[in-house]
Scaffold this motif. Structure first.
Motif, PDB file in Angstrom:
ATOM      1  N   TRP A  13       0.783  -1.252   0.094  1.00  0.00           N
ATOM      2  CA  TRP A  13      -0.009  -0.019  -0.150  1.00  0.00           C
ATOM      3  C   TRP A  13       0.748   1.441   0.035  1.00  0.00           C
ATOM      4  O   TRP A  13       1.961   1.311   0.805  1.00  0.00           O
ATOM      5  CB  TRP A  13      -0.793  -0.014   1.234  1.00  0.00           C
ATOM      6  N   GLY A  14       0.254   2.327  -0.687  1.00  0.00           N
ATOM      7  CA  GLY A  14       0.967   3.649  -0.633  1.00  0.00           C
ATOM      8  C   GLY A  14       0.602   4.290   0.716  1.00  0.00           C
ATOM      9  O   GLY A  14       0.065   3.620   1.766  1.00  0.00           O
ATOM     10  N   ASP A  15       1.293   5.483   0.967  1.00  0.00           N
ATOM     11  CA  ASP A  15       1.105   6.094   2.223  1.00  0.00           C
ATOM     12  C   ASP A  15      -0.442   6.502   2.466  1.00  0.00           C
ATOM     13  O   ASP A  15      -1.313   6.634   1.565  1.00  0.00           O
ATOM     14  CB  ASP A  15       1.763   7.752   2.251  1.00  0.00           C
ATOM     15  N   ASN A  16      -0.891   6.132   3.690  1.00  0.00           N
ATOM     16  CA  ASN A  16      -2.070   6.525   4.220  1.00  0.00           C
ATOM     17  C   ASN A  16      -3.085   5.383   3.459  1.00  0.00           C
ATOM     18  O   ASN A  16      -4.391   5.859   3.303  1.00  0.00           O
ATOM     19  CB  ASN A  16      -2.370   7.768   4.026  1.00  0.00           C
ATOM     20  N   GLU A  17      -2.810   4.381   3.010  1.00  0.00           N
ATOM     21  CA  GLU A  17      -3.752   3.406   2.295  1.00  0.00           C
ATOM     22  C   GLU A  17      -3.657   1.985   3.051  1.00  0.00           C
ATOM     23  O   GLU A  17      -2.783   1.868   3.781  1.00  0.00           O
ATOM     24  CB  GLU A  17      -3.296   3.155   0.883  1.00  0.00           C
ATOM     25  N   PRO A  18      -4.592   1.306   2.942  1.00  0.00           N
ATOM     26  CA  PRO A  18      -5.969   1.697   2.297  1.00  0.00           C
ATOM     27  C   PRO A  18      -6.689   2.505   3.048  1.00  0.00           C
ATOM     28  O   PRO A  18      -6.606   2.458   4.371  1.00  0.00           O
ATOM     29  CB  PRO A  18      -6.687   0.177   2.133  1.00  0.00           C
ATOM     30  N   THR A  19      -7.681   3.382   2.368  1.00  0.00           N
ATOM     31  CA  THR A  19      -8.502   4.260   3.090  1.00  0.00           C
ATOM     32  C   THR A  19      -9.777   3.532   3.676  1.00  0.00           C
ATOM     33  O   THR A  19     -10.411   3.899   4.684  1.00  0.00           O
ATOM     34  CB  THR A  19      -8.994   5.519   2.118  1.00  0.00           C
ATOM     35  N   ASN A  20     -10.020   2.367   3.252  1.00  0.00           N
ATOM     36  CA  ASN A  20     -11.230   1.737   3.663  1.00  0.00           C
ATOM     37  C   ASN A  20     -12.498   2.564   3.640  1.00  0.00           C
ATOM     38  O   ASN A  20     -13.539   2.294   4.451  1.00  0.00           O
ATOM     39  CB  ASN A  20     -11.119   1.139   4.835  1.00  0.00           C
TER      40      ASN A  20
ATOM     41  N   GLY B  32       8.110   9.173   1.856  1.00  0.00           N
ATOM     42  CA  GLY B  32       8.993  10.303   1.324  1.00  0.00           C
ATOM     43  C   GLY B  32       9.356  10.404  -0.023  1.00  0.00           C
ATOM     44  O   GLY B  32      10.400  11.144  -0.335  1.00  0.00           O
ATOM     45  N   THR B  33       9.163   9.370  -0.825  1.00  0.00           N
ATOM     46  CA  THR B  33       9.461   9.364  -2.267  1.00  0.00           C
ATOM     47  C   THR B  33       8.314   8.694  -3.298  1.00  0.00           C
ATOM     48  O   THR B  33       7.143   8.878  -2.655  1.00  0.00           O
ATOM     49  CB  THR B  33      10.702   8.365  -2.372  1.00  0.00           C
ATOM     50  N   LYS B  34       8.550   8.440  -4.267  1.00  0.00           N
ATOM     51  CA  LYS B  34       7.568   7.968  -5.219  1.00  0.00           C
ATOM     52  C   LYS B  34       7.778   6.472  -5.447  1.00  0.00           C
ATOM     53  O   LYS B  34       9.128   6.151  -5.905  1.00  0.00           O
ATOM     54  CB  LYS B  34       7.787   8.652  -6.465  1.00  0.00           C
ATOM     55  N   ALA B  35       6.750   5.721  -5.713  1.00  0.00           N
ATOM     56  CA  ALA B  35       7.014   4.423  -5.980  1.00  0.00           C
ATOM     57  C   ALA B  35       5.773   3.671  -6.448  1.00  0.00           C
ATOM     58  O   ALA B  35       4.548   4.265  -6.304  1.00  0.00           O
ATOM     59  CB  ALA B  35       7.361   3.392  -4.845  1.00  0.00           C
ATOM     60  N   TRP B  36       5.755   2.357  -7.059  1.00  0.00           N
ATOM     61  CA  TRP B  36       4.414   2.037  -7.637  1.00  0.00           C
ATOM     62  C   TRP B  36       3.956   1.234  -6.333  1.00  0.00           C
ATOM     63  O   TRP B  36       4.562   0.315  -5.569  1.00  0.00           O
ATOM     64  CB  TRP B  36       4.898   0.662  -8.491  1.00  0.00           C
ATOM     65  N   ARG B  37       2.725   1.538  -6.073  1.00  0.00           N
ATOM     66  CA  ARG B  37       1.946   1.102  -4.883  1.00  0.00           C
ATOM     67  C   ARG B  37       0.436   1.028  -5.062  1.00  0.00           C
ATOM     68  O   ARG B  37      -0.036   1.515  -6.233  1.00  0.00           O
ATOM     69  CB  ARG B  37       2.082   2.153  -3.590  1.00  0.00           C
ATOM     70  N   MET B  38       0.077   0.279  -4.084  1.00  0.00           N
ATOM     71  CA  MET B  38      -1.478   0.166  -4.181  1.00  0.00           C
ATOM     72  C   MET B  38      -2.469   1.088  -3.487  1.00  0.00           C
ATOM     73  O   MET B  38      -1.959   1.477  -2.448  1.00  0.00           O
ATOM     74  CB  MET B  38      -1.920  -1.180  -3.696  1.00  0.00           C
ATOM     75  N   ARG B  39      -3.718   1.300  -4.011  1.00  0.00           N
ATOM     76  CA  ARG B  39      -4.630   1.954  -3.330  1.00  0.00           C
ATOM     77  C   ARG B  39      -5.876   1.336  -3.464  1.00  0.00           C
ATOM     78  O   ARG B  39      -6.339   0.902  -4.604  1.00  0.00           O
ATOM     79  CB  ARG B  39      -4.534   3.566  -3.674  1.00  0.00           C
TER      80      ARG B  39
END
Length: 330
Positions: free
Chosen positions: A284-291, A307-314
Motif C-alpha cells: 500500500w501507498g502512504d495512508n492506504e487503504p483508506t477503507n 517520502g519518495t515515489k513508488a509503484w504502490r496500491m490504493r
C-alpha cells in the motif's frame, strides 16, 4: 552326494566319540588344535583306536573334500564346512526406498563357523546374507490441502517447463521426520508457457499486458477474461519487480492501472480472480487503504511512499475509470 557327505560326517563324529569313550583317548581327539574336524583327524583317530570304520570314513571325507575343491562346488563345500551353528541373524538394515510408501530392499547378516582349517584355506565367506522386500514406513498423514500450483518456469513462449505445489504433513515418528528432513510434500507437473503473442513474458515467467483503455474495474476484468486471464495480481516480490520493470519499459513511471483484488463490503476481505501466491502480500501507498464506504477495488499507481515515489496500491471506487493490467497464468 550331499546326503552321503552329511551322513558320513555324522557317523564319523559318533564313532569318534565312542572310540574315545572306550579307550584312553580324549573325546576331542578327532578335532584339531583350533577345535575343527577334518577327514585326516578321523583317519588318525581310527588308527589310534584301531577302528577300520573310522579310517574308511575319514578317507571318504578326504576324497570328498578333494573332489569338491577340484570341481569348485561351493554348495557341497558349504555342506562340509558349515557344521557349526551360525550366530543369530543381525538387525535388518534400513529400507533402501527413499520416498514414503515406495518399495525397496533390506538385508541382514550372520556369521557361520567352519569345521576345518581346510575350509578356511578355500576362503569361503563366513558371512551369510538374507534379503527381504521392504516398504518405506514413513507415510504422511494429517496433510493440509495442496497449495496453489506455481507459475510455469518455462520462459520462452510455447516452451515446456515445470510447475510445483506443496502441502504440509505429519509423519508417524520423529525418526521419519529426521529421515525425510522435511514435513513438506511436493508434487510437480509438466506445463507449457502459453503466453499469447500480444502479451509479454517477464524475466521470472509472468505473462502481462497493458491495456491503454479507460475502463471501469468490472469492464477491465471482463476484457482480461476474454483473453483467458484476469486482472494482474501483485502478490509477491517477484511479481512486483517484474510488473514494475514491464510498466517502466512500456510507458515509464506514470499512470493508473486496475489490478486484481476486490471486496463486497467496506473494509472486508479481498477476493481475487487468481489464487494469490501470497495472500498476505500487500504494498500500500502512504495512508492506504483508506477503507472508504465505496473503496472496494484496487488500483496500482505511481504515488507517494515513505517520502519518495513508488509503484504502490490504493483502494478506491470500482466505478472510476483507468487503464488496466491483464495477466495469464499457464
Amino acid at each position: 552326494m550331499q546326503e552321503l557327505v552329511i551322513t558320513s560326517l555324522i557317523v564319523a563324529h559318533s564313532l569318534a566319540f565312542t572310540a574315545g569313550a572306550t579307550s584312553n583317548l580324549s573325546t576331542t581327539a578327532p578335532y584339531g588344535s583350533n577345535g575343527t574336524i577334518s577327514g585326516q583327524t578321523v583317519v588318525d583317530l581310527g588308527n589310534q583306536s584301531d577302528q577300520p570304520v573310522l579310517r574308511l570314513i575319514g578317507t571318504l571325507i578326504m576324497n570328498l573334500e578333494k573332489e569338491v575343491h577340484s570341481q569348485k562346488n561351493i554348495y557341497l563345500l558349504e555342506l562340509i564346512c558349515r557344521l557349526h551353528y551360525c550366530t543369530e541373524w543381525g538387525e535388518w538394515s534400513e529400507c533402501s526406498a527413499s520416498n514414503s510408501g515406495e518399495f525397496g530392499v533390506r538385508n541382514r547378516t550372520r556369521l557361520c563357523g567352519f569345521n576345518t582349517s581346510y575350509c578356511r584355506r578355500l576362503s569361503v565367506s563366513e558371512v551369510k546374507y538374507e534379503t527381504d522386500v521392504c516398504q518405506n514406513p514413513c507415510r504422511p498423514h494429517n496433510c493440509t490441502e495442496w497449495g496453489v500450483w506455481s507459475r510455469c518456469n518455462a520462459i520462452d513462449r510455447n516452451a515446456l517447463g515445470n510447475s510445483t505445489r506443496s502441502r504440509r504433513c505429519d509423519f508417524p515418528s520423529t525418526l521419519c521426520e529426521q529421515y525425510l528432513e522435511s514435513k513438506d510434500e511436493f508434487e510437480s507437473k509438466v506445463c507449457e508457457n502459453i503466453c499469447p503473442n500480444a502479451y509479454t513474458t517477464t524475466t521470472h515467467g509472468y505473462c502481462f499486458k497493458i491495456f491503454a483503455l479507460v475502463y471501469t474495474r468490472d469492464a477491465a476484468e471482463a476484457t482480461c477474461r476474454k483473453d483467458g486471464g484476469h486482472l494482474a495480481n501483485v502478490d509477491s516480490e517477484l511479481a512486483m519487480q517484474d510488473l514494475n520493470n514491464f510498466i517502466l519499459k512500456s510507458y515509464g513511471n506514470k499512470g493508473f492501472y486496475w489490478i486484481d483484488g476486490h471486496r463486497s463490503v467496506q473494509a472486508g476481505s479481498w477476493e481475487y480472480g487468481y489464487t494469490p501466491e501470497n495472500s498476505n502480500f500487500t504494498i500500500w501507498g502512504d495512508n492506504e487503504p483508506t477503507n472508504g464506504p465505496y473503496d472496494l477495488c484496487r488500483r496500482y499507481q505511481w504515488m507517494n511512499y515513505n517520502g519518495t515515489k513508488a509503484w504502490r496500491m490504493r483502494d478506491l471506487s470500482c466505478k472510476i475509470t483507468a487503464w488496466f493490467l491483464c495477466q495469464i497464468i499457464s
